[in-house]
Design a protein around this motif. Sequence first.
Motif, PDB file in Angstrom:
ATOM      1  N   LEU A   5     -57.136  10.112   7.188  1.00  0.00           N
ATOM      2  CA  LEU A   5     -56.647   9.025   6.673  1.00  0.00           C
ATOM      3  C   LEU A   5     -56.811   9.762   5.063  1.00  0.00           C
ATOM      4  O   LEU A   5     -56.074   9.461   4.290  1.00  0.00           O
ATOM      5  N   GLY A   6     -57.730  10.349   5.386  1.00  0.00           N
ATOM      6  CA  GLY A   6     -58.346  11.147   3.798  1.00  0.00           C
ATOM      7  C   GLY A   6     -57.781  12.077   3.592  1.00  0.00           C
ATOM      8  O   GLY A   6     -58.633  13.181   2.187  1.00  0.00           O
ATOM      9  N   ILE A   7     -56.414  12.760   3.909  1.00  0.00           N
ATOM     10  CA  ILE A   7     -55.406  13.862   3.631  1.00  0.00           C
ATOM     11  C   ILE A   7     -54.293  13.386   3.159  1.00  0.00           C
ATOM     12  O   ILE A   7     -53.757  12.998   3.825  1.00  0.00           O
ATOM     13  N   ASP A   8     -53.946  14.130   1.792  1.00  0.00           N
ATOM     14  CA  ASP A   8     -53.090  14.009   0.452  1.00  0.00           C
ATOM     15  C   ASP A   8     -52.141  15.022   1.438  1.00  0.00           C
ATOM     16  O   ASP A   8     -51.856  16.051   0.791  1.00  0.00           O
TER      17      ASP A   8
ATOM     18  N   ASP B 162     -54.458   7.161   3.109  1.00  0.00           N
ATOM     19  CA  ASP B 162     -54.940   5.304   2.660  1.00  0.00           C
ATOM     20  C   ASP B 162     -56.526   5.773   2.985  1.00  0.00           C
ATOM     21  O   ASP B 162     -57.564   5.484   3.665  1.00  0.00           O
ATOM     22  N   PRO B 163     -57.923   6.610   2.040  1.00  0.00           N
ATOM     23  CA  PRO B 163     -58.832   6.625   1.315  1.00  0.00           C
ATOM     24  C   PRO B 163     -59.494   4.931   1.457  1.00  0.00           C
ATOM     25  O   PRO B 163     -60.811   4.872   2.212  1.00  0.00           O
ATOM     26  N   VAL B 164     -58.772   3.811   1.488  1.00  0.00           N
ATOM     27  CA  VAL B 164     -59.243   2.846   1.262  1.00  0.00           C
ATOM     28  C   VAL B 164     -60.057   2.441   2.265  1.00  0.00           C
ATOM     29  O   VAL B 164     -60.866   2.262   2.987  1.00  0.00           O
ATOM     30  N   LEU B 165     -58.668   2.570   4.027  1.00  0.00           N
ATOM     31  CA  LEU B 165     -58.848   2.651   5.256  1.00  0.00           C
ATOM     32  C   LEU B 165     -60.252   3.495   5.526  1.00  0.00           C
ATOM     33  O   LEU B 165     -60.784   3.019   6.522  1.00  0.00           O
ATOM     34  N   ALA B 166     -59.658   5.419   5.261  1.00  0.00           N
ATOM     35  CA  ALA B 166     -60.555   5.960   5.709  1.00  0.00           C
ATOM     36  C   ALA B 166     -61.898   5.288   6.021  1.00  0.00           C
ATOM     37  O   ALA B 166     -62.858   5.776   6.439  1.00  0.00           O
ATOM     38  N   ASN B 167     -62.659   5.025   4.234  1.00  0.00           N
ATOM     39  CA  ASN B 167     -63.909   4.988   3.795  1.00  0.00           C
ATOM     40  C   ASN B 167     -64.180   3.542   5.024  1.00  0.00           C
ATOM     41  O   ASN B 167     -65.342   3.745   5.140  1.00  0.00           O
TER      42      ASN B 167
ATOM     43  N   SER C 226     -63.146  12.189  -1.746  1.00  0.00           N
ATOM     44  CA  SER C 226     -63.366  10.220  -2.448  1.00  0.00           C
ATOM     45  C   SER C 226     -63.826   9.319  -1.211  1.00  0.00           C
ATOM     46  O   SER C 226     -63.889   8.549  -1.093  1.00  0.00           O
ATOM     47  N   ILE C 227     -63.808  10.239   0.209  1.00  0.00           N
ATOM     48  CA  ILE C 227     -64.535   9.648   1.656  1.00  0.00           C
ATOM     49  C   ILE C 227     -65.461   9.899   1.812  1.00  0.00           C
ATOM     50  O   ILE C 227     -66.195   9.561   2.429  1.00  0.00           O
TER      51      ILE C 227
END
Length: 638
Positions: free
Chosen positions: A369-372, A411-416, A467-468
């Motif tokens: 999820l942390g990959i764009d 989705d960095p929010v869910l990844a965090n 960012s995560i």
Amino acid sequence: MSFRLAAIATVALLFATASAQADWISPPYFAKDEQDGKLPPVAERIPEHPAVAEMPRQGQQGGELQTLLASARDMRQISYYSYARLVCYDRDYKLVPDILESFEDDKDKVFTLHLRKGMKWSDGQPFTTEDFRYYWEDVANNKDLSPSGPPKDLIVNGKPPKVEFLDETTVRYSWDEPNADFLPKLAGAAPLYIYRPSHYLRKFHAKYVNADKLAEAVKESGQPSWAALHNRRDNMGRNDNPKLPTLDPWVLRTKPPAQRFVFTRNPYYYRVDQSGHQLPYIDQLIVNVAASQLIPTKTGAGETDLQARYLRFDNYTFLKVGEKHGTYWVRLWDDGRGSNLALFPNLNTSDEVWRRLMRDVRFRRALSLGIDRHEINQAIYFGLGNEGANTVIPASPLFKPEYRNAWANFDPVLANRLLDQIGLNQRDESGIRLLPDGRPAVIIIDIAGDSTEETDVLELIKDTWHSIGIDLYPKPSQIEVMRNRIFSGDAQMSLSYGIDNGFPSADMSPQDFTPTTQQQYQWPKWGQYLETGGEDGQKVDLPEAVQLQDLMGQWRRAGDSDARARIWGQILAIWADQVYTIGTVAGIPQPVVVSRHLQNVPERGMWAFDPGAAFGVYKPDTFWLDQPGPLSPVADNK
């Protein structure tokens, strides 16, 4: 796969064409040897019913094709490209007879293989069921040569097949339960070889050679035992022993090590074109060894007639500039892999802290999820790729969008949130999370370092992972060093090509998606355990991976395509949910550089290792040169 009548009907039609030939036509390359009596006439060299090749255009005989490989070890690629198999995939990826005259498949339990009468090895010795008997009785079931017993692909539910040698050209393999993987394994790029040149290998076998004579041969060879000597001589498909007879279209004439290898046409090759000319069309292959990093440059300079291996999409612009000089064409083939590049968390890494994390599905999902992927696609691949997981591609009848999209949106929010749930909720002053033992969460990613593409992709991932709270550092090394680090457990994670076969049908093996081999970078020790029958490696011990292993066994024993499709669906669903590998972008075109004099190479094709053996599915024995030119001398280094 029961009774592939279409394949048998096709071969019968080709026989009718072949039988109509009054005379077979020998290549001019052999004219002097025939005149001097060193070779018999072509009618005595090819089978009674040779395979008749279908091709876009019939060609002319002669000439020399040059290509580039990165090491002597890579000479096995010539065997892959040659693609002489008992059964093979045609251009529609259907299984058809090749070396075999025909085959019968009774409910995937009983396979009757019919050889071509009069077929010969490259040294002129007969190719018969004796070569199958020798392998089965004297190699596969000889404890000195095969301590683990027959290959696991021949074992179904713990039982080997019953093998019957019915006559000189008929052999039968029978199991109590279905073995759906048998024919696909025979057709593989690196196939299951169930035969050997018995007349050659007997010279190194304790059963057939006087003990004193064999002991002397072992001493001269420098090998520790007769079994080691036999195995050293018996490297089917590796092209490292010029004396080992072959059924391939071209025969190795150069003994390794060397920087330049010569392959000359097989005088006993079993295929002809529709006018009766013995194939292959091309007389010699010249393989020059160069560092993999230099191969794109050498390709652009016109030093190869056919090249795709070691070329990447990031070489395309440079190669197109060289195309203007008029010596070659640059073609773009579809890529058959599940992802152009994928990350492989090593679930068997030796570092206990990292191993626990890699085995936690929440960690793998968070990294994905942390990959764009959209950024990677636009910045590196000009938006040409399909963003998503490392799974089957739309060309597969098994494809579903949910497989590609699972845990693959940015989705960095869910990844965090997932990383916090794991307990990685402490960070250092730079924002990087801390591991349970206090170390910063910095993942060392092993890469082969053949191209800037890997480092460019990792640089973009590094930015978004920051960012995560995860950092990464690439560790480039030679491919063999990289593999050894992965196999030993020294590597935490690696970056490499995605799933080889991204376009399977239900009747193709799901082996890429289940623990099967040490070569799977996400679970090498599990694969090693299964490959060695439990003698090495580690037993599969994660519940979902155990389920995949069980489903693989169910697929092999399934009785029909519908049952296999249902099993495939379960495998792909688990694979998508568990994120054992982390895909980036799929469908990146593969540059294929073709000399303007080389004919019958498709304008568009599918670049895939298995199935298809890269160029193999297009049968390079039918490629031909419209300006053959002079031949290089063949060194005598016997």
